[in-house]
Write a protein that holds these residues in place. Sequence first.
Motif, PDB file in Angstrom:
ATOM      1  N   LEU A   2      11.911  19.093   6.623  1.00 47.40           N
ATOM      2  CA  LEU A   2      12.054  17.672   6.872  1.00 47.40           C
ATOM      3  C   LEU A   2      11.355  16.891   5.622  1.00 47.40           C
ATOM      4  CD1 LEU A   2      12.102  16.946  10.523  1.00 47.40           C
ATOM      5  CD2 LEU A   2      14.104  17.043   8.982  1.00 47.40           C
ATOM      6  N   ALA A   3      11.785  15.861   5.264  1.00 46.83           N
ATOM      7  CA  ALA A   3      10.972  15.111   4.254  1.00 46.83           C
ATOM      8  C   ALA A   3      10.747  13.794   5.042  1.00 46.83           C
ATOM      9  CB  ALA A   3      11.628  14.806   2.801  1.00 46.83           C
ATOM     10  N   LEU A   4       9.401  13.270   5.000  1.00 47.66           N
ATOM     11  CA  LEU A   4       9.141  12.187   5.598  1.00 47.66           C
ATOM     12  C   LEU A   4       8.217  11.297   4.599  1.00 47.66           C
ATOM     13  CD1 LEU A   4       8.746  10.278   7.979  1.00 47.66           C
ATOM     14  CD2 LEU A   4       6.616  11.619   8.778  1.00 47.66           C
ATOM     15  N   LYS A   5       8.687  10.090   4.255  1.00 47.70           N
ATOM     16  CA  LYS A   5       8.099   9.080   3.397  1.00 47.70           C
ATOM     17  C   LYS A   5       7.027   8.446   4.227  1.00 47.70           C
ATOM     18  CE  LYS A   5      11.667   8.598  -0.038  1.00 47.70           C
ATOM     19  NZ  LYS A   5      12.140   7.672  -1.000  1.00 47.70           N
ATOM     20  N   ILE A   6       5.776   8.502   3.553  1.00 44.47           N
ATOM     21  CA  ILE A   6       4.773   8.056   4.529  1.00 44.47           C
ATOM     22  C   ILE A   6       4.609   6.437   3.553  1.00 44.47           C
ATOM     23  CG2 ILE A   6       2.151   8.092   5.031  1.00 44.47           C
ATOM     24  CD1 ILE A   6       3.892  10.240   6.444  1.00 44.47           C
ATOM     25  N   PRO A   7       4.613   5.559   4.445  1.00 54.71           N
ATOM     26  CA  PRO A   7       4.391   4.169   3.863  1.00 54.71           C
ATOM     27  C   PRO A   7       3.118   3.804   3.068  1.00 54.71           C
ATOM     28  CG  PRO A   7       5.284   4.027   6.058  1.00 54.71           C
ATOM     29  CD  PRO A   7       4.967   5.278   5.759  1.00 54.71           C
ATOM     30  N   PRO A   8       2.813   3.238   2.117  1.00 53.48           N
ATOM     31  CA  PRO A   8       1.586   2.648   1.573  1.00 53.48           C
ATOM     32  C   PRO A   8       0.742   2.184   2.627  1.00 53.48           C
ATOM     33  CG  PRO A   8       3.307   1.909  -0.037  1.00 53.48           C
ATOM     34  CD  PRO A   8       4.095   2.541   1.506  1.00 53.48           C
ATOM     35  N   GLU A   9      -0.627   2.489   2.609  1.00 52.88           N
ATOM     36  CA  GLU A   9      -1.486   1.925   3.469  1.00 52.88           C
ATOM     37  C   GLU A   9      -1.449   2.618   4.953  1.00 52.88           C
ATOM     38  OE1 GLU A   9      -2.243  -2.312   2.855  1.00 52.88           O
ATOM     39  OE2 GLU A   9      -1.842  -1.980   0.810  1.00 52.88           O
ATOM     40  N   THR A  10      -0.805   3.461   5.347  1.00 51.54           N
ATOM     41  CA  THR A  10      -0.650   4.155   6.330  1.00 51.54           C
ATOM     42  C   THR A  10      -2.116   4.544   6.954  1.00 51.54           C
ATOM     43  OG1 THR A  10       1.395   4.766   6.092  1.00 51.54           O
ATOM     44  CG2 THR A  10       0.405   6.000   7.946  1.00 51.54           C
ATOM     45  N   GLN A  11      -2.443   4.176   8.160  1.00 46.55           N
ATOM     46  CA  GLN A  11      -3.957   4.407   8.507  1.00 46.55           C
ATOM     47  C   GLN A  11      -3.884   5.974   9.212  1.00 46.55           C
ATOM     48  OE1 GLN A  11      -6.708   2.393   8.152  1.00 46.55           O
ATOM     49  NE2 GLN A  11      -5.219   1.382   6.862  1.00 46.55           N
ATOM     50  N   ASN A  12      -4.819   6.502   8.986  1.00 49.63           N
ATOM     51  CA  ASN A  12      -4.947   7.750   9.936  1.00 49.63           C
ATOM     52  C   ASN A  12      -4.905   7.713  11.229  1.00 49.63           C
ATOM     53  OD1 ASN A  12      -5.894  10.433   9.515  1.00 49.63           O
ATOM     54  ND2 ASN A  12      -7.950  10.137  10.400  1.00 49.63           N
ATOM     55  N   GLY A  13      -4.046   8.838  11.828  1.00 53.30           N
ATOM     56  CA  GLY A  13      -4.023   8.943  13.372  1.00 53.30           C
ATOM     57  C   GLY A  13      -2.421   8.264  13.571  1.00 53.30           C
ATOM     58  N   ARG A  14      -1.921   7.567  12.705  1.00 54.35           N
ATOM     59  CA  ARG A  14      -0.743   6.879  12.917  1.00 54.35           C
ATOM     60  C   ARG A  14       0.459   7.687  13.316  1.00 54.35           C
ATOM     61  NH1 ARG A  14       3.369   2.897   9.557  1.00 54.35           N
ATOM     62  NH2 ARG A  14       4.908   3.002  11.092  1.00 54.35           N
ATOM     63  N   THR A  15       1.230   7.498  14.255  1.00 54.27           N
ATOM     64  CA  THR A  15       2.279   8.448  14.676  1.00 54.27           C
ATOM     65  C   THR A  15       3.549   7.887  14.223  1.00 54.27           C
ATOM     66  OG1 THR A  15       2.506   7.638  16.965  1.00 54.27           O
ATOM     67  CG2 THR A  15       0.955   9.514  16.638  1.00 54.27           C
ATOM     68  N   PHE A  16       4.646   8.953  13.785  1.00 54.19           N
ATOM     69  CA  PHE A  16       6.044   8.486  13.570  1.00 54.19           C
ATOM     70  C   PHE A  16       6.880   9.262  14.511  1.00 54.19           C
ATOM     71  CE2 PHE A  16       3.646   7.755   9.616  1.00 54.19           C
ATOM     72  CZ  PHE A  16       4.256   6.657   9.418  1.00 54.19           C
ATOM     73  N   LYS A  17       8.134   8.785  15.212  1.00 52.67           N
ATOM     74  CA  LYS A  17       8.838   9.567  15.838  1.00 52.67           C
ATOM     75  C   LYS A  17      10.157   9.880  14.886  1.00 52.67           C
ATOM     76  CE  LYS A  17      11.252   7.836  19.415  1.00 52.67           C
ATOM     77  NZ  LYS A  17      11.583   7.333  20.748  1.00 52.67           N
ATOM     78  N   LEU A  18      10.678  11.011  14.814  1.00 56.54           N
ATOM     79  CA  LEU A  18      11.731  11.456  14.234  1.00 56.54           C
ATOM     80  C   LEU A  18      12.760  11.825  15.163  1.00 56.54           C
ATOM     81  CD1 LEU A  18       9.891  13.622  11.341  1.00 56.54           C
ATOM     82  CD2 LEU A  18      10.779  11.045  11.434  1.00 56.54           C
ATOM     83  N   THR A  19      13.721  10.980  15.584  1.00 54.98           N
ATOM     84  CA  THR A  19      14.540  11.081  16.713  1.00 54.98           C
ATOM     85  C   THR A  19      15.650  12.089  16.415  1.00 54.98           C
ATOM     86  OG1 THR A  19      14.271   8.522  17.004  1.00 54.98           O
ATOM     87  CG2 THR A  19      16.284   9.934  18.071  1.00 54.98           C
ATOM     88  N   GLY A  20      15.681  13.020  17.352  1.00 48.56           N
ATOM     89  CA  GLY A  20      16.697  14.121  17.205  1.00 48.56           C
ATOM     90  C   GLY A  20      16.311  15.286  16.309  1.00 48.56           C
ATOM     91  N   GLN A  21      15.198  15.299  15.727  1.00 50.67           N
ATOM     92  CA  GLN A  21      14.585  16.301  14.788  1.00 50.67           C
ATOM     93  C   GLN A  21      13.854  17.535  15.534  1.00 50.67           C
ATOM     94  OE1 GLN A  21      15.912  16.407  11.598  1.00 50.67           O
ATOM     95  NE2 GLN A  21      17.136  14.739  12.196  1.00 50.67           N
ATOM     96  N   GLY A  22      13.475  17.269  16.826  1.00 53.39           N
ATOM     97  CA  GLY A  22      12.707  18.247  17.346  1.00 53.39           C
ATOM     98  C   GLY A  22      13.186  19.507  17.784  1.00 53.39           C
ATOM     99  N   MET A  23      12.746  20.099  19.064  1.00 52.35           N
ATOM    100  CA  MET A  23      13.352  21.173  19.793  1.00 52.35           C
ATOM    101  C   MET A  23      14.650  20.971  20.374  1.00 52.35           C
ATOM    102  SD  MET A  23      11.052  23.716  19.101  1.00 52.35           S
ATOM    103  CE  MET A  23      11.538  24.918  20.474  1.00 52.35           C
ATOM    104  N   PRO A  24      15.538  21.942  20.457  1.00 54.70           N
ATOM    105  CA  PRO A  24      16.883  21.704  21.197  1.00 54.70           C
ATOM    106  C   PRO A  24      16.561  21.713  22.520  1.00 54.70           C
ATOM    107  CG  PRO A  24      16.715  23.986  20.192  1.00 54.70           C
ATOM    108  CD  PRO A  24      15.545  23.165  19.641  1.00 54.70           C
ATOM    109  N   HIS A  25      17.487  20.973  23.118  1.00 54.12           N
ATOM    110  CA  HIS A  25      17.355  20.948  24.769  1.00 54.12           C
ATOM    111  C   HIS A  25      18.108  22.245  25.226  1.00 54.12           C
ATOM    112  CE1 HIS A  25      17.079  16.330  24.667  1.00 54.12           C
ATOM    113  NE2 HIS A  25      16.119  16.874  24.818  1.00 54.12           N
ATOM    114  N   LEU A  26      17.320  22.740  26.199  1.00 52.21           N
ATOM    115  CA  LEU A  26      18.004  24.122  26.730  1.00 52.21           C
ATOM    116  C   LEU A  26      19.402  23.909  27.562  1.00 52.21           C
ATOM    117  CD1 LEU A  26      16.990  26.965  27.311  1.00 52.21           C
ATOM    118  CD2 LEU A  26      16.237  26.274  29.584  1.00 52.21           C
TER     119      LEU A  26
END
Length: 64
Positions: A2-26
């Motif tokens: 995946l490619a994720l564009k990090i916005p300028p001035e993003t602080q350390n520890g910030r989290t991003f949620k990528l909907t539907g890009q994780g593990m498949p549901h069993l």
Amino acid sequence: KLALKIPPETQNGRTFKLTGQGMPHLGKASYGDLIVRVNVLLPKNLTEKEKALFTDLAALRPGA
């Protein structure tokens, strides 16, 4: 991959949620969310010129 564009001035520890890009549901065709946490590594062993440049930059933002 995946490619994720990090916005300028993003602080350390910030989290991003990528909907539907994780593990498949069993047993399902859908996917969970992928949570990404920014971990910024600061440079080590700066030269004297690099240190001076950072000092000059800091002087432009008093109180920050």
